[in-house]
Each structure stands twice: as C-alpha cells, then as structure tokens.
Design an enzyme around this catalytic site. Structure first.
Site, mmCIF file in Angstrom:
data_model
loop_
_atom_site.group_PDB
_atom_site.id
_atom_site.type_symbol
_atom_site.label_atom_id
_atom_site.label_comp_id
_atom_site.label_asym_id
_atom_site.label_seq_id
_atom_site.Cartn_x
_atom_site.Cartn_y
_atom_site.Cartn_z
ATOM 1 N N SER A 1 50.927 40.211 36.860
ATOM 2 C CA SER A 1 49.620 40.739 37.291
ATOM 3 C C SER A 1 49.670 40.828 38.752
ATOM 4 O O SER A 1 49.749 40.129 39.605
ATOM 5 C CB SER A 1 48.521 40.056 36.615
ATOM 6 O OG SER A 1 48.211 40.354 35.559
ATOM 7 N N ASP B 1 40.124 47.034 38.434
ATOM 8 C CA ASP B 1 40.682 45.402 38.440
ATOM 9 C C ASP B 1 41.663 45.564 39.639
ATOM 10 O O ASP B 1 42.774 45.203 39.513
ATOM 11 C CB ASP B 1 41.497 45.534 36.949
ATOM 12 C CG ASP B 1 42.119 44.040 36.968
ATOM 13 O OD1 ASP B 1 41.211 43.115 37.666
ATOM 14 O OD2 ASP B 1 42.989 43.791 36.152
ATOM 15 N N HIS C 1 41.546 40.442 38.348
ATOM 16 C CA HIS C 1 41.408 39.401 37.440
ATOM 17 C C HIS C 1 42.325 38.212 37.893
ATOM 18 O O HIS C 1 42.171 36.966 37.244
ATOM 19 C CB HIS C 1 41.815 39.787 35.891
ATOM 20 C CG HIS C 1 43.250 40.152 35.773
ATOM 21 N ND1 HIS C 1 43.686 41.427 35.884
ATOM 22 C CD2 HIS C 1 44.360 39.199 35.306
ATOM 23 C CE1 HIS C 1 44.968 41.428 35.426
ATOM 24 N NE2 HIS C 1 45.405 40.001 35.235
#
Length: 407
Positions: free
Chosen positions: A140, A66, A35
């Site tokens: 992230s 992901d 993402h």
C-alpha cells in the site's frame, strides 16, 4: 476487497502497521495511502538502502482518494521518483509494482495494466488502474511504474477472498495523485467543487428514460440540495444535464469530474433538457463539503436554552446524498450522527443514523429548524420526536420517541 492496514502486532501499549511510499520531492515529501497512516501516533520512514529511521509528519490527507503526503527531514537532498502521465497508459502495457509486501523491502513484481478507469471498487473519486502485478499486504502506498521507470499509479487495494494476492490489484492513477498532492502541499486539504445535484448512474443514464425526456444523452438529476448553487440557478429534479461548459455529459464521471475540477467560486455553464426543451444556466461552483453538509459546520454557542447539544444529540441537516445512501430518497429531515452516553437523547432511545422529521407534530427539515423547535420547549414539557430509522431486518421504520424535557 482488502486494504492493507496490515500485520497488527498487539502489545501492551502499541499497534503497528506497515506500508510503502514514494519520494516525490528532494526535500523529503512522500506520497502514500491515507489508510497506511490513518490514526497513527508516530510514523517512521526507512528509505531503500538507508538503515536510518526518520520520523515523518503528516502534511495532509485525502480520504476520498485514500492519499496522504508525509514529510521527513533527512538533512540532504533525496532521490525522487518521476511521476508519469497515467492518461497515456494503455491496457496491456507492462508495469512493475514496487513495495514491501509482508515486510520484504524493495520487492518488485511484474504484470500488465488489466483495465483503466475502474470504478465501483472504492469511493466516488477513486477510478483505478487495474493490474495483475502481484500486490500484497505491505504494498500500500508504493508505486506502480511503467517500463520507462515513471510512476503511473499509487498501489492502493486488492480484490481477494483471502488476505493476499489473487491477480486483481488497483492503483490510483498518477494524474489524480498529482492533483491531490498539489492541493495538500498548498492548502493542507483537498477542496472539491460541487453544484449540489445528486443522481444514480444506472438510473440516470437509462436510454429509455432519456428518450422519454427528450434527451439523446445526459444525466437525469434525481435530487437538488436545498440552498445549493443548482437550486439557486433553477435546476430541478427531472432535468437532464447534457453539457458542462460545452463538453457533453454522457456518464456520471463526465459531470462529476468537470464540476469537481472546476475552480471553487467560478461559474460553469450547464445545458440541460426540461420538458423536451433545451435550456441553459450559469451555476457557481462551491466547496462540496459545504454544499452537502447542510449545517454540519455550524457551531453551537453555549446557551441556557434547549438545543440538540443540550439534549445529547449531534446532528446535521440530512443531505440528498446521505438520504439516498440510507434508502430515503427525497426525504428531508435532520440526521443524528452521534448520541452522547447518559444523555436525555439516549434515555428516550435515540441512535446514530436516526432521521428526525417532526418535533411535537411540527416538521423539521434542517438543523436550524430542529434547534428552533427545541428552543421553544419548556423544562418539564412533554416532547415527541417522529424519527425514521433503517432497521437491518425490518427495513425503514417510523419510530416515536418521547420524554419530558430535562431541567
């Protein structure tokens, strides 16, 4: 819960986002979250302690976990992070989360492993390490490391009622990340195995149900994909899978992990209960996307005859998984994935998510069946589609859409 597609800076031509990553190969291979890079037209990487910006290319991505693998050319061997064994981590172990929260480079926060194998937060193949180490937007794709400095997870998500840290963060375990990384490097994609059965964890492991079916433990099959390996091997809804290759199946993960990690094309031994009798069969493992896509990968050749594409319909056979997701368990038909603007399908009222079950009172169970039904229609002929549609306010509706076949 929030993922960190963070800090858009709206401008006349571009939108930017920020994330972190881990160098895992001295040649410039980087592990991060999908993402973070999804939809990016340009990806730039800045290494810690280096003022240069390197343009990265995407080697491969895996939406299910992901994860993404990037490659940069730094014209030198890079220092790499050592990937540890996430299975050896214990609840209560101290960990550090490293990344660039809010753009603050190389920030380190500390906490403990709060839980392992945390499911129900992300997708089917995401079972996280939960931590209370502060994870914020910008973290992230960064590493979660143990006290030996080994990467045991890739920081992926937080649960929050705002936009920042509230004490609950999630990292994808390093052992999962390594498997995905190896597949992406070698093949450019991740291929997971399947035999074509579906179930719901809570209902399929209900002890009362299992007792009535004569099984001490196991997973009750709710659906078997038509034409799938399980179907060909004779498995049926209501069977209770108790073992895969001699390994007991007590939870959904026990079944899914054994099958998805099996080599595509290999045979697995499935032991199961039917009518209180122990039975067994050998089942071939096939690619999951092929098993559950129906005819999603089929390409229509240009033709003068009527077809879903000519009518403005993009469709695929309704899989048991999608049927369950739509609240249509056991339903067969053809799922509409897209309706072309200005097409015949749009004119008569089709919408994405519709499930076609009949054409002129004739049942259609597969994409090929729909194709044949439309090919038999003549220009100017009246056609009526029987469609199932989930309405947010009124539930499952049966809708009839009609028109005359366009010239």
């Amino acid at each position: 819960w929030n993922r960190f597609f963070d800090f858009p800076e709206s401008g006349p031509t571009a939108e930017r986002s920020l994330g972190s990553g881990v160098v895992v190969d001295k040649k410039g291979y980087i592990l991060t979250n999908n993402h973070v890079v999804d939809g990016a037209t340009k990806i730039q990487v800045q290494l810690n302690g280096d003022t240069a910006h390197y343009t990265a290319k995407v080697v491969g991505t895996d939406e299910e976990t992901d994860l993404a693998v990037l490659k940069i050319d730094a014209n030198r061997d890079l220092s790499v992070a050592k990937l540890g064994n996430s299975d050896g981590v214990k609840v209560g172990d101290w960990v550090l989360a490293i990344g660039s929260p809010f753009g603050l480079k190389a920030t380190v926060t500390a906490g403990i492993v709060s839980a392992k194998d945390r499911g129900g937060v992300g997708g089917q193949f995401q079972h996280f390490l939960e931590t209370d180490a502060a994870i914020n937007p910008g973290n992230s794709g960064g590493p979660l490391v143990d006290m030996a400095g080994q990467v045991i997870g890739i920081n992926t998500a937080i649960v929050t009622q705002s936009t920042g840290y509230q004490g609950v963060g999630f990292a994808l375990p390093s052992n999962t990340a390594v498997n995905v990384y190896n597949d992406l490097i070698e093949h450019g994609k991740v291929t997971r195995g399947s035999i074509g059965v579906s179930f719901q964890e809570e209902q399929s492991t209900n002890p009362i149900v299992l007792k009535q079916l004569g099984a001490p433990y196991g997973i009750v099959i709710e659906g078997v994909e038509p034409g799938s390996p399980a179907s060909r091997a004779g498995l049926k809804p209501g069977d209770v899978i108790t073992e895969v290759d001699g390994n007991p199946v007590r939870t959904g993960n026990d079944l899914v992990d054994r099958i998805t990690h099996a080599k595509v094309g290999s045979m697995v031994r499935i032991n199961y209960m039917r009518d209180r009798k122990e039975m067994g069969t050998n089942v071939m493992v096939e690619p999951r996307d092929r098993v559950f896509s129906g005819t999603a990968n089929e390409k229509e050749e240009p033709s003068d005859e009527n077809s879903p594409a000519k009518f403005g319909l993009h469709a695929e056979t309704l899989s048991s998984e999608r049927a369950q997701h739509l609240g249509m368990q056991g339903q067969r038909g053809v799922l509409v994935s897209e309706v072309e603007p200005g097409s015949f399908a749009e004119d008569i009222g089709f919408a994405a998510g519709d499930v076609i079950v009949e054409v002129n009172h004739n049942s259609v169970d597969t994409f090929n069946g729909l194709h044949r039904a439309l090919a038999d229609l003549r220009k100017g002929q009246e056609v009526v589609f029987k469609v199932l549609r989930q309405d947010e306010n009124r539930g499952l509706l049966t809708v009839f859409l009609a028109g005359k076949v366009p010239a």
